[in-house]
Scaffold this motif. Structure first.
Motif, PDB file in Angstrom:
ATOM      1  N   ALA A 219       5.409  -9.867  -5.547  1.00  0.00           N
ATOM      2  CA  ALA A 219       6.093 -10.033  -4.264  1.00  0.00           C
ATOM      3  C   ALA A 219       6.361  -8.675  -3.616  1.00  0.00           C
ATOM      4  CB  ALA A 219       7.392 -10.798  -4.468  1.00  0.00           C
ATOM      5  N   CYS A 220       6.813  -7.734  -4.421  1.00  0.00           N
ATOM      6  CA  CYS A 220       7.127  -6.409  -3.872  1.00  0.00           C
ATOM      7  C   CYS A 220       5.866  -5.711  -3.390  1.00  0.00           C
ATOM      8  CB  CYS A 220       7.832  -5.573  -4.938  1.00  0.00           C
ATOM      9  SG  CYS A 220       9.471  -6.176  -5.361  1.00  0.00           S
TER      10      CYS A 220
ATOM     11  N   LEU B  43       4.708  -7.295  -0.191  1.00  0.00           N
ATOM     12  CA  LEU B  43       5.507  -6.911   0.981  1.00  0.00           C
ATOM     13  C   LEU B  43       5.124  -5.532   1.506  1.00  0.00           C
ATOM     14  CD1 LEU B  43       7.850  -7.486   2.929  1.00  0.00           C
ATOM     15  CD2 LEU B  43       9.360  -6.363   1.285  1.00  0.00           C
TER      16      LEU B  43
ATOM     17  N   ALA C 289      13.481  -4.154   5.672  1.00  0.00           N
ATOM     18  CA  ALA C 289      12.721  -5.226   5.021  1.00  0.00           C
ATOM     19  C   ALA C 289      12.737  -5.047   3.505  1.00  0.00           C
ATOM     20  CB  ALA C 289      11.295  -5.242   5.554  1.00  0.00           C
TER      21      ALA C 289
ATOM     22  N   ASN D 141      14.338  -7.781   0.860  1.00  0.00           N
ATOM     23  CA  ASN D 141      13.539  -8.340  -0.225  1.00  0.00           C
ATOM     24  C   ASN D 141      14.183  -8.048  -1.574  1.00  0.00           C
ATOM     25  OD1 ASN D 141      10.901  -9.488  -1.297  1.00  0.00           O
ATOM     26  ND2 ASN D 141      10.889  -7.449  -2.222  1.00  0.00           N
TER      27      ASN D 141
ATOM     28  N   ALA E 224       9.248  -8.514   8.638  1.00  0.00           N
ATOM     29  CA  ALA E 224       9.285  -8.533   7.176  1.00  0.00           C
ATOM     30  C   ALA E 224       8.596  -9.779   6.632  1.00  0.00           C
ATOM     31  CB  ALA E 224      10.731  -8.465   6.690  1.00  0.00           C
ATOM     32  N   CYS E 225       8.861 -10.915   7.231  1.00  0.00           N
ATOM     33  CA  CYS E 225       8.255 -12.166   6.760  1.00  0.00           C
ATOM     34  C   CYS E 225       6.747 -12.145   6.971  1.00  0.00           C
ATOM     35  CB  CYS E 225       8.876 -13.358   7.494  1.00  0.00           C
ATOM     36  SG  CYS E 225      10.609 -13.614   7.090  1.00  0.00           S
TER      37      CYS E 225
ATOM     38  N   LEU F 243       5.180  -9.860   4.443  1.00  0.00           N
ATOM     39  CA  LEU F 243       5.122 -10.427   3.092  1.00  0.00           C
ATOM     40  C   LEU F 243       3.963 -11.410   2.952  1.00  0.00           C
ATOM     41  CD1 LEU F 243       6.325 -10.777   0.274  1.00  0.00           C
ATOM     42  CD2 LEU F 243       7.721 -12.629   1.209  1.00  0.00           C
TER      43      LEU F 243
ATOM     44  N   ASN G 205      12.417 -13.717  -0.777  1.00  0.00           N
ATOM     45  CA  ASN G 205      12.533 -12.974   0.473  1.00  0.00           C
ATOM     46  C   ASN G 205      13.480 -13.683   1.441  1.00  0.00           C
ATOM     47  OD1 ASN G 205      11.458 -10.881   2.460  1.00  0.00           O
ATOM     48  ND2 ASN G 205      10.941 -12.774   3.527  1.00  0.00           N
ATOM     49  N   THR G 206      13.344 -14.986   1.513  1.00  0.00           N
ATOM     50  CA  THR G 206      14.231 -15.762   2.380  1.00  0.00           C
ATOM     51  C   THR G 206      15.683 -15.583   1.956  1.00  0.00           C
ATOM     52  OG1 THR G 206      12.471 -17.387   2.702  1.00  0.00           O
ATOM     53  CG2 THR G 206      14.717 -18.063   3.284  1.00  0.00           C
TER      54      THR G 206
ATOM     55  N   TRP H 203      17.411 -12.540   3.220  1.00  0.00           N
ATOM     56  CA  TRP H 203      17.816 -12.532   4.625  1.00  0.00           C
ATOM     57  C   TRP H 203      18.905 -13.570   4.894  1.00  0.00           C
ATOM     58  CZ3 TRP H 203      16.320  -8.769   7.847  1.00  0.00           C
ATOM     59  CH2 TRP H 203      15.177  -8.025   7.489  1.00  0.00           C
TER      60      TRP H 203
END
Lengths: 211, 211
Positions: free
Chosen positions: A155-156, A159, A185, A189, B155-156, B159, B189-190, B193
């Motif tokens: 995931a990192c 991103l 961001a 995350n 950011a989304c 990702l 990630n969600t 935020w």
DNA sequence: TACCGATCCATAACACTGTCTTCAATCAGA
DNA sequence: TCTGATTGAAGACAGTGTTATGGATCGGTA
């Protein structure tokens, strides 16, 4: 016996250096074998005897690019705060990409048609991300992160790669303060992977991540 | 007057269709003007009179690709739970990319050297992401998300683009359950935020995000 | 010393690419 | 029927990656 060899290791290094310069300075289109050979003072045959062809030469650049990335990431010394270390690794990742955009595009973009990284090249690329894995492991062991089997690293990486990729492709608004937004961001995350106080039940966090 | 026109709109559509097929079926290297013209039953001149050149033709594919993406994203109907909607949008994004990988590479990867999306094309690409902006706006207004000036959308997008890009480039371990891992990453990630309960002070969340 | 033969590598050929120019084919109007 | 404007296929051009060829070059041998 024969005439003395000039397609030697020194020439190989010069070819790689010049190829990197062409790629970084004028982009992928400028990297032609004829141009490269002329600049270095040899013939296109050298690329075939020393590397095997253009894709094989690009493979070397691919490895070189990941080694530079790895060097930058290793330069980020852990502070003991895994969350902060993670953000700083992300910033170093972007710095590395911006320092040599065309070399970065070799890593992921199909800069040269016909080039596919083989297994050993892929392994070398994976090795460059070791600092990321280290920080995640440290954070997980100390109870700061809640990783679930290597998911967090992917995931990192996704991103940072995605954001850098969007930036290099020009997909971000031109008036955007990228550095600040990028760091935001990263922190968001990171927060998403951070274990919350166990007494708090946050309904938005999926059940499989609350333990 | 002159001989009847055959470089008309119908031919234009056929060229675009065939170009998309070549790109999707055999990759970027298979998309040559001679091959394309021969397959459609015309000459390379048609591409120049109807589009203006190969980069211009690719530009049309670029727009087409983003329109398909936009269609997929618009098909995700909001449920009223912004966090869940965001994850479902991310999954739809990946589905769209996997449905036509080579078309996806046109959007970001430098599939065709010399092709740079112009401003109007970029605007069309931005429009495809409207559903993402809508969900984020809804979540922010309802107090679920803590966006700070458009940062969250970037950011989304970064990702999902990054993860999909890594997957298509073969940078993920072959034995990985990508779908599951992907969804995990989206949820994390969600969560990052998502506004936390105001009484909780989480030290990992940077101060500028706690309000 | 003169030759020979093995080796290396620059040159040139090949098949391809995107792009541009040329010019024969075409058909409405005079 | 002739004219002339317009269309678009064919060919030229400059470039690409790749490969085959043959001249240049040297050590060992006669």
């Amino acid at each position: 016996m024969p005439r003395p060899k000039t397609h030697d290791l020194a020439l190989r290094v010069r070819l790689l250096d010049r190829a990197g310069e062409l790629l970084s300075g004028e982009g992928a289109a400028a990297l032609s074998l004829r141009r490269l050979a002329a600049d270095v003072g040899t013939s296109t045959t050298a690329v075939y005897s020393l590397f095997g062809g253009k894709p094989a030469l690009v493979r070397e650049l691919y490895v070189e690019a990941f080694q530079r990335l790895g060097k930058r990431l290793r330069a980020v010394v852990p502070t003991g705060d895994p969350a902060d270390d993670l953000v700083r690794l992300g910033i170093a990742y972007r710095d590395s990409a911006l320092a040599d955009p065309h070399l970065y595009s070799v890593m992921f973009g199909a800069t040269v048609p016909g080039f596919e990284p083989d297994d050993t090249a892929t392994a070398q690329s994976r090795a460059a991300l070791a600092p990321l894995l280290d920080v995640i492991r440290a954070g997980t062991e100390s109870g700061v992160f809640t990783d679930a089997g290597g998911t967090m690293a992917m995931a990192c990486w996704g991103l940072v790669h995605g954001l850098v990729s969007l930036e290099l492709c020009g997909n971000l608004p031109p008036d955007l303060d990228v550095a600040t937004t990028y760091e935001h961001a990263l922190r968001a995350n990171t927060a998403g992977w951070t274990r919350r106080q166990s007494t708090v039940v946050d309904q938005v966090v999926p059940a499989d991540r609350v333990d």
